[in-house]
Design an enzyme around this catalytic site. Structure first.
Site, PDB file in Angstrom:
ATOM      1  N   GLY A 126      -0.616  -4.592   5.755  1.00 48.67           N
ATOM      2  CA  GLY A 126      -0.854  -4.255   7.164  1.00 48.67           C
ATOM      3  C   GLY A 126      -1.482  -5.470   7.949  1.00 48.67           C
ATOM      4  N   GLY A 209       5.294   1.196   8.003  1.00 45.10           N
ATOM      5  CA  GLY A 209       5.721   0.494   9.072  1.00 45.10           C
ATOM      6  C   GLY A 209       6.141  -0.866   9.179  1.00 45.10           C
ATOM      7  N   GLU A 216       3.154  -1.682  -1.968  1.00 44.52           N
ATOM      8  CA  GLU A 216       1.643  -1.467  -1.833  1.00 44.52           C
ATOM      9  C   GLU A 216       1.348  -0.157  -2.536  1.00 44.52           C
ATOM     10  OE1 GLU A 216       1.903  -2.443   2.997  1.00 44.52           O
ATOM     11  OE2 GLU A 216       2.194  -0.443   2.460  1.00 44.52           O
TER      12      GLU A 216
END
Length: 371
Positions: A126, A209, A216
């Site tokens: 992120g 995104g 992850e």
């Protein structure tokens, strides 16, 4: 956690101001400067998703410098002459306020949860996580030299390396710790820090995104706890309130088949993700494609009595299970179900990918927590 370590993290002077730290992951725009200024790099950002990769900053001497001892109020000075520097406090742009909020959330999360006794630390993809790495690196080699940092993609790999920390990829981690079926230890990573595209009231998350949600989830499953860091825009009552779609990683040859199946179960105009000015299909680190699948705002898992797929009413658990059942799907960007401590108590047959706590930085410098 060691109180002195907590104070050190919370009060450490900030060395790097990134107007867009996601740039660290794909080498796109680092619009900001540090104590030794970085060059500005421009970017193309896809309207639905931003890529993440790495690019080592290039150093340039004798440029304006920025001091961020107080990140919320940057002070500018110049080193071109020996005369007294002129100090101004320009108004913060909306981008700067967001990045300050992210930094505040990360520093508080590291202060609360990072320990010098850790051996393995997961680092997500992120955009906010750049500030986690920044805070950890500032603790110095006396704390970090014996640790290994497990990335969730090529971007976070570069971020760890550029901070002078030791990278350990997941396959090498599993080889290093070995496999002992008779033991209960199946979560070798002490802690995992990552962001999210949205977080609901039950700590369910939308991620992907940046097209790294498979890695992850893998690192989260191997971690004792997942700490989510974000700015306050990412906090919602229910998933798919502000964020419009569910990222789905798929086999390239099966992408169109999966897209049609997503339409059949109620997704409105799912699209195979593209990037760049020529709109080529996005390729993940696993050499797959991403489908961004819009769905109506989800229920909470506690509202499963209202579940009605025919009317577009899905809980995170139910929608995750349904999309995963489509042939050609590798992984879905819904992080729901159990967390790391739940898995430690209940056994290894369940998936533990939800955060145990989320930190949301606010524009006024305050940090809100959930969990």
């Amino acid at each position: 956690m060691n109180p002195s370590l907590s104070r050190a993290v919370a009060s450490a002077p900030t060395r790097l101001f990134l107007a867009n730290p996601r740039a660290v992951f794909r080498g796109y725009p680092v619009s900001g400067t540090s104590v030794t200024s970085f060059t500005t790099i421009h970017t193309y950002t896809h309207p639905q998703a931003r890529s993440r990769s790495s690019n080592r900053p290039q150093f340039r001497q004798r440029k304006p410098r920025i001091s961020l001892t107080n990140p919320a109020t940057p002070t500018f000075s110049t080193s071109r002459t020996k005369s007294s520097p002129t100090t101004t406090t320009p108004p913060m742009s909306s981008t700067s306020l967001i990045e300050s909020a992210k930094r505040a959330a990360c520093r508080q999360a590291v202060a609360d949860h990072f320990s010098p006794t850790f051996t393995y630390v997961g680092i997500g993809s992120g955009s906010t996580v750049a500030y986690v790495v920044e805070a950890i690196a500032e603790l110095g080699p006396s704390v970090t030299s014996k640790m290994k940092f497990v990335p969730t993609g090529s971007g976070s790999t570069a971020l760890i390396k550029n901070a002078g920390l030791t990278v350990l990829q997941v396959p090498d981690l599993l080889t290093e710790v070995g496999y002992h079926p008779e033991t209960a230890e199946h979560q070798p990573i002490n802690i995992y820090f990552d962001g999210a595209d949205e977080v609901d009231a039950e700590l369910n998350c939308i991620k992907g995104g940046g097209a790294c949600h498979f890695q992850e989830k893998l690192v989260s499953r191997l971690s004792k706890s997942f700490i989510c860091v974000a700015d306050s825009r990412k906090k919602v009552d229910r998933l798919l309130t502000s964020w419009a779609y569910v990222p789905v990683e798929v086999s390239p040859v099966g992408a169109e088949f999966v897209r049609r199946e997503l339409i059949r179960i109620g997704s409105k105009d799912p699209k195979i993700r593209t990037s760049g000015p020529t709109f080529i299909r996005t390729i993940t680190d696993n050499h797959n494609h991403i489908i961004d699948a819009p769905f109506p705002t989800l229920l909470l898992n506690s509202e499963k009595d209202k579940l009605d797929p025919a009317k577009g009413l899905w809980t995170p658990d139910a929608l995750l299970e349904k999309i995963r059942s489509i042939f050609g799907v590798l992984e879905v960007g819904i992080f729901t179900g159990f967390n790391g401590p739940d898995v430690a108590k209940l056994g290894t047959e369940i998936e533990g990918v939800k955060p145990v706590k989320a930190y949301f930085g606010k524009a006024d410098g305050q940090v809100e927590t959930l969990g």
